[in-house]
Design a protein around this motif. Structure first.
Motif, mmCIF file in Angstrom:
data_model
loop_
_atom_site.group_PDB
_atom_site.id
_atom_site.type_symbol
_atom_site.label_atom_id
_atom_site.label_comp_id
_atom_site.label_asym_id
_atom_site.label_seq_id
_atom_site.Cartn_x
_atom_site.Cartn_y
_atom_site.Cartn_z
ATOM 1 N N MET A 41 0.921 -1.157 -0.052
ATOM 2 C CA MET A 41 0.118 0.005 -0.014
ATOM 3 C C MET A 41 0.632 1.374 -0.004
ATOM 4 S SD MET A 41 -3.337 0.822 0.140
ATOM 5 C CE MET A 41 -3.883 -0.635 0.739
ATOM 6 N N VAL A 42 0.227 2.401 -0.749
ATOM 7 C CA VAL A 42 0.896 3.833 -0.549
ATOM 8 C C VAL A 42 -0.051 4.415 0.268
ATOM 9 C CG1 VAL A 42 1.391 5.758 -1.729
ATOM 10 C CG2 VAL A 42 2.511 3.499 -2.712
ATOM 11 N N THR A 43 0.076 5.240 1.103
ATOM 12 C CA THR A 43 -0.858 6.030 1.851
ATOM 13 C C THR A 43 -0.500 7.570 1.588
ATOM 14 O OG1 THR A 43 -1.034 4.533 3.518
ATOM 15 C CG2 THR A 43 -1.671 6.830 4.175
ATOM 16 N N LEU A 44 -1.410 8.229 1.137
ATOM 17 C CA LEU A 44 -1.329 9.887 0.867
ATOM 18 C C LEU A 44 -2.225 10.439 1.795
ATOM 19 C CD1 LEU A 44 -1.546 9.504 -2.969
ATOM 20 C CD2 LEU A 44 0.513 9.716 -1.669
ATOM 21 N N GLU A 45 -1.979 11.914 1.815
ATOM 22 C CA GLU A 45 -2.885 12.684 2.945
ATOM 23 C C GLU A 45 -3.165 14.008 2.192
ATOM 24 O OE1 GLU A 45 0.042 13.180 6.097
ATOM 25 O OE2 GLU A 45 0.821 11.314 5.559
ATOM 26 N N GLU A 46 -4.041 14.866 3.079
ATOM 27 C CA GLU A 46 -4.385 16.033 2.685
ATOM 28 C C GLU A 46 -4.548 17.055 3.595
ATOM 29 O OE1 GLU A 46 -8.059 18.346 0.001
ATOM 30 O OE2 GLU A 46 -8.196 16.106 0.613
ATOM 31 N N HIS A 47 -3.629 18.229 3.128
ATOM 32 C CA HIS A 47 -3.789 19.521 3.958
ATOM 33 C C HIS A 47 -3.602 20.718 2.887
ATOM 34 C CE1 HIS A 47 -4.067 18.028 8.054
ATOM 35 N NE2 HIS A 47 -3.018 16.984 7.855
ATOM 36 N N HIS A 48 -3.909 21.854 3.431
ATOM 37 C CA HIS A 48 -3.734 23.040 2.740
ATOM 38 C C HIS A 48 -3.051 24.057 3.347
ATOM 39 C CE1 HIS A 48 -6.594 20.987 -0.142
ATOM 40 N NE2 HIS A 48 -6.996 20.687 0.558
ATOM 41 N N TYR A 112 -9.476 19.243 10.425
ATOM 42 C CA TYR A 112 -9.617 19.793 11.900
ATOM 43 C C TYR A 112 -8.845 21.299 11.887
ATOM 44 C CZ TYR A 112 -5.401 16.957 11.322
ATOM 45 O OH TYR A 112 -4.363 16.457 10.941
ATOM 46 N N ARG A 113 -8.995 21.913 10.616
ATOM 47 C CA ARG A 113 -8.403 23.251 10.650
ATOM 48 C C ARG A 113 -9.220 24.146 9.927
ATOM 49 N NH1 ARG A 113 -3.491 22.867 7.175
ATOM 50 N NH2 ARG A 113 -2.630 25.004 8.375
ATOM 51 N N PRO A 114 -9.700 25.080 10.726
ATOM 52 C CA PRO A 114 -10.745 26.072 10.189
ATOM 53 C C PRO A 114 -10.328 26.688 8.927
ATOM 54 C CG PRO A 114 -11.002 25.770 12.382
ATOM 55 C CD PRO A 114 -9.647 24.953 12.354
ATOM 56 N N LYS A 122 -15.119 27.351 2.187
ATOM 57 C CA LYS A 122 -16.314 26.491 2.701
ATOM 58 C C LYS A 122 -16.496 27.015 4.227
ATOM 59 C CE LYS A 122 -16.582 23.755 -1.034
ATOM 60 N NZ LYS A 122 -17.901 23.050 -1.499
ATOM 61 N N ASP A 123 -17.671 26.904 4.672
ATOM 62 C CA ASP A 123 -18.319 27.143 6.113
ATOM 63 C C ASP A 123 -18.091 25.832 6.981
ATOM 64 O OD1 ASP A 123 -19.613 27.945 8.126
ATOM 65 O OD2 ASP A 123 -21.721 28.435 7.134
ATOM 66 N N TRP A 124 -16.748 26.378 7.693
ATOM 67 C CA TRP A 124 -16.474 25.404 8.685
ATOM 68 C C TRP A 124 -17.612 24.876 9.729
ATOM 69 C CZ3 TRP A 124 -12.601 22.492 10.388
ATOM 70 C CH2 TRP A 124 -12.478 22.037 11.754
ATOM 71 N N LYS A 125 -18.595 25.884 9.925
ATOM 72 C CA LYS A 125 -19.609 25.429 11.094
ATOM 73 C C LYS A 125 -20.780 24.516 10.343
ATOM 74 C CE LYS A 125 -19.321 29.816 13.542
ATOM 75 N NZ LYS A 125 -19.973 30.857 14.007
ATOM 76 N N ARG A 126 -20.513 24.335 9.065
ATOM 77 C CA ARG A 126 -21.468 23.215 8.222
ATOM 78 C C ARG A 126 -20.823 22.280 7.582
ATOM 79 N NH1 ARG A 126 -23.444 24.086 3.754
ATOM 80 N NH2 ARG A 126 -25.354 23.102 4.049
ATOM 81 N N TYR A 249 2.497 18.901 12.907
ATOM 82 C CA TYR A 249 1.273 17.875 12.942
ATOM 83 C C TYR A 249 0.727 18.153 14.466
ATOM 84 C CZ TYR A 249 -2.272 14.022 12.703
ATOM 85 O OH TYR A 249 -3.280 13.352 12.819
ATOM 86 N N ALA A 250 1.682 18.143 15.432
ATOM 87 C CA ALA A 250 1.009 18.337 16.670
ATOM 88 C C ALA A 250 0.489 19.824 16.721
ATOM 89 C CB ALA A 250 1.929 18.523 17.808
ATOM 90 N N ALA A 251 1.132 20.793 16.197
ATOM 91 C CA ALA A 251 0.463 22.290 16.278
ATOM 92 C C ALA A 251 -0.988 22.483 15.753
ATOM 93 C CB ALA A 251 1.503 23.354 15.561
ATOM 94 N N TRP A 252 -1.412 21.470 14.646
ATOM 95 C CA TRP A 252 -2.661 21.556 14.333
ATOM 96 C C TRP A 252 -3.595 21.049 14.963
ATOM 97 C CZ3 TRP A 252 -0.540 19.378 8.937
ATOM 98 C CH2 TRP A 252 0.040 20.279 8.237
#
Length: 330
Positions: A41-48, A112-114, A122-126, A249-252
């Motif tokens: 397996m190859v695992t990929l991720e997403e952050h912006h 988990y990052r507004p 995009k609306d974080w609250k929704r 990662y911990a800072a997020w």
């Protein structure tokens, strides 16, 4: 035997353009190597918007990996589904599923990052409601039949290769995510070893008459592995890269989020003692593989935190040469 997994997120401290390009290219070459050498397996991720470029486009990266390989699976853990247009997402995943012959799996997470939501409008609250809308649209779109979407009749083609649809799991660490998984008749993938959520999933599935689903939890012993004959030397040379990723990662993280990968270390020495990142000898990894269950994984992270590419190759080659021949069914 253990499941063998390569993790990639293309973290590049400083974002030197040539280094960024080299890391994406190394991701593809290392995935090809893993494909030829029997990795699973190859695992990929997403952050912006990360200052170190942490993996903003996992679908594009997955397409490159899947196009360059023949048999290895690719999982995006997690894809931040509420940040996408649902119709385009359905099309993109369907095409990747056809390109790969069904080798792509998705963990659909909320994130988990507004600021990631704000940056894409995009609306974080929704986010929970948006996630429901996206999952509902994907499942309807992948039937290949016309359906109502935003007041219009739409149809998504082509259908995925996988019948009835590609592997999609609902990710999270809250009961709301478990309820979403059961409601949509999908598996649940936890980001932390939370047996109470696993139990809740199966109880709720039974109440709803949902059969055939499953809940997956990471092991509490999950580690990011660097394979080396000399762990002391590896920590001395490369510990700063492991620490960079761990502190980023911990800072997020927020108090309501749990993750098997969350570190509290602020020094290389503390990180080594903690054990989430590990420099491990081939002999130790052989022993791990021989004692592993069917769902236990050895996760190599060959470009961790900006690790030099040649050092990543050294770990990967050593693991393939010394460990893989012993990671076979008894």
């Amino acid at each position: 035997m253990a499941v063998t997994n390569l993790r990639f997120n293309q973290v590049t401290p400083g974002l030197d353009r040539a280094d960024v390009a080299s890391r994406y290219q190394a991701t593809i070459e290392m995935a090809k190597f893993a494909d030829k050498n029997g990795f699973d397996m190859v695992t990929l991720e997403e952050h912006h918007g990360a200052e170190n470029g942490w993996s903003p486009s996992p679908l594009s990266t997955a397409g490159a990996v899947l196009g360059a390989t023949d048999r290895i699976g690719v999982i995006i853990s997690a894809l931040l589904a509420p940040l996408y247009d649902p119709i385009r997402l359905a099309e993109d995943i369907a095409v990747l599923d056809n390109i790969s012959g069904g080798r792509l799996s998705i963990v659909a997470g909320l994130g988990y990052r507004p600021e990631e939501y704000a940056g894409i409008g995009k609306d974080w609250k929704r986010r929970g409601k948006i996630q429901d809308e996206v999952i509902d649209t994907l499942l309807k779109a992948w039937t290949g039949e016309p359906f109502e979407y935003n007041g219009q009749t739409v149809r998504v083609t082509p259908r995925p290769f996988t019948d009835p649809h590609p592997m999609v799991m609902i990710g999270g660490t809250a009961k709301a995510s478990v309820r979403r998984a059961v409601r949509f008749r999908l598996p649940f993938f936890a980001a932390a070893p939370l047996p109470e959520l696993e139990q809740y999933y199966y109880e709720l599935a039974a109440q709803e008459g949902f059969e055939g689903g499953f809940a997956m939890l990471p092991s509490a012993a999950t580690k990011m592995v660097y394979c080396t004959e000399d762990p002391d030397k590896a920590w001395a040379e490369y510990g700063k890269y492991f620490l960079h990723e761990a502190e980023t990662y911990a800072a997020w993280q927020t108090p309501d989020i749990e993750s098997v990968m969350e570190s509290s270390a602020h020094s290389v020495e503390a990180l080594r003692e903690e054990g989430i990142y590990a420099c491990v000898t081939p002999d130790e990894l052989i022993a791990t593989a021989k004692s592993a269950g069917l769902t236990d994984a050895i996760i190599l992270h060959p470009l961790c935190g900006g690790l030099p590419i040649d050092a990543g190759w050294a770990s990967l080659q050593l693991f393939a040469d010394k460990v893989m021949p012993h990671n076979k069914p008894e």
